[in-house]
Structure formats: structure tokens, C-alpha cells
Design a protein around this motif. Structure first.
Motif, PDB file in Angstrom:
ATOM      1  N   SER A   1       0.846  -1.186   0.000  1.00 41.94           N
ATOM      2  CA  SER A   1       0.000   0.000   0.000  1.00 41.94           C
ATOM      3  C   SER A   1       0.883   1.238   0.000  1.00 41.94           C
ATOM      4  O   SER A   1       1.914   1.281   0.668  1.00 41.94           O
ATOM      5  CB  SER A   1      -0.904  -0.020   1.236  1.00 41.94           C
TER       6      SER A   1
ATOM      7  N   ASP B   1      -7.486   3.011  -3.873  1.00 44.78           N
ATOM      8  CA  ASP B   1      -8.506   2.983  -2.836  1.00 44.78           C
ATOM      9  C   ASP B   1      -8.800   4.428  -2.472  1.00 44.78           C
ATOM     10  O   ASP B   1      -8.052   5.060  -1.731  1.00 44.78           O
ATOM     11  CB  ASP B   1      -7.997   2.198  -1.619  1.00 44.78           C
TER      12      ASP B   1
ATOM     13  N   LYS C   1      -9.254   5.268   1.328  1.00 45.40           N
ATOM     14  CA  LYS C   1      -8.042   5.327   2.147  1.00 45.40           C
ATOM     15  C   LYS C   1      -6.976   6.236   1.533  1.00 45.40           C
ATOM     16  O   LYS C   1      -5.939   6.473   2.147  1.00 45.40           O
ATOM     17  CB  LYS C   1      -7.450   3.925   2.325  1.00 45.40           C
TER      18      LYS C   1
END
Length: 116
Positions: free
Chosen positions: A21, A72, A75
Motif C-alpha cells: 500500500s 482505494d 483510504k
């Protein structure tokens, strides 16, 4: 200055999975291009996966069918799902973003080691 922070690297056995991520302190919707690159010891940095704001994606041949790049928006992250990992996937992985004004930013990198 935009600071990107990668996370999710680590040690995994061959055949395993990891999800990387990249947290970007800008709106995901302001990122024109996002990508993941990797650099193995003694080798040049290479493209792994790239995605454009228009939804076009490109993957390096060695990772096609195994890795998936995604955004995303909740997020504010750019993620790389890595499945069926192989020892040759071992490298430091970096995320990169290109903003609408063509500024480029790199993260610090996260180590991925695939070994039994």
C-alpha cells in the motif's frame, strides 16, 4: 513536497501473497498516473505495474496474471496485490505518482523477500 509512504512488505514463502500500500497525502483523484516499480540487488529499477487516471493499466510480463494495481479512494492509497509470489519477485518495491501538473514523486521503498 509530497511524501509517499509504502507499507506491506515483508518475508513470504513462494506461492504466498502480499499486499503493498502506498499512502499519498493528496487526493487520489488528482493523480494522473500511479505505478509500482522494483529494484533487485545489482539490477536496475524496473516497472512492475502502472495505472492511469483513465483506467488503463500496464503490467510487466513477469507479473501479469499475478499482480493487480488499484486505487482505494476511501483510504487515499495506491495498492499492489501480489499473488503466487516467486523468489525472483524479491526486491525493494517503490510507488510513484504523477500529478496533473506533471510533478513526479517516489516513495522510500518497501522490501519484499520471497524465500522458503
Amino acid at each position: 513536497q509530497v511524501q509517499l509512504v509504502e507499507s506491506g512488505g515483508g518475508l513470504v514463502q513462494p506461492g504466498g501473497s502480499l499486499r503493498l500500500s502506498c499512502a499519498a497525502p493528496v487526493s487520489i483523484f488528482s493523480i494522473n498516473v500511479m505505478g509500482w516499480y522494483r529494484q533487485a540487488p545489482g539490477k536496475q529499477r524496473e516497472m512492475v505495474a502502472v495505472s492511469t487516471i483513465g483506467g488503463h493499466t500496464n503490467y510487466a510480463d513477469p507479473v501479469k496474471g499475478r499482480f493487480t494495481i488499484s486505487r482505494d479512494s476511501a483510504k487515499n492509497t495506491v495498492d499492489l496485490q501480489m499473488n503466487s509470489l516467486k523468489p525472483e519477485d524479491t526486491a525493494v518495491y517503490y510507488c510513484q505518482i504523477v500529478l496533473a501538473d506533471d510533478r513526479h514523486y517516489w516513495g522510500q521503498g518497501t522490501q519484499v523477500t520471497v524465500s522458503s
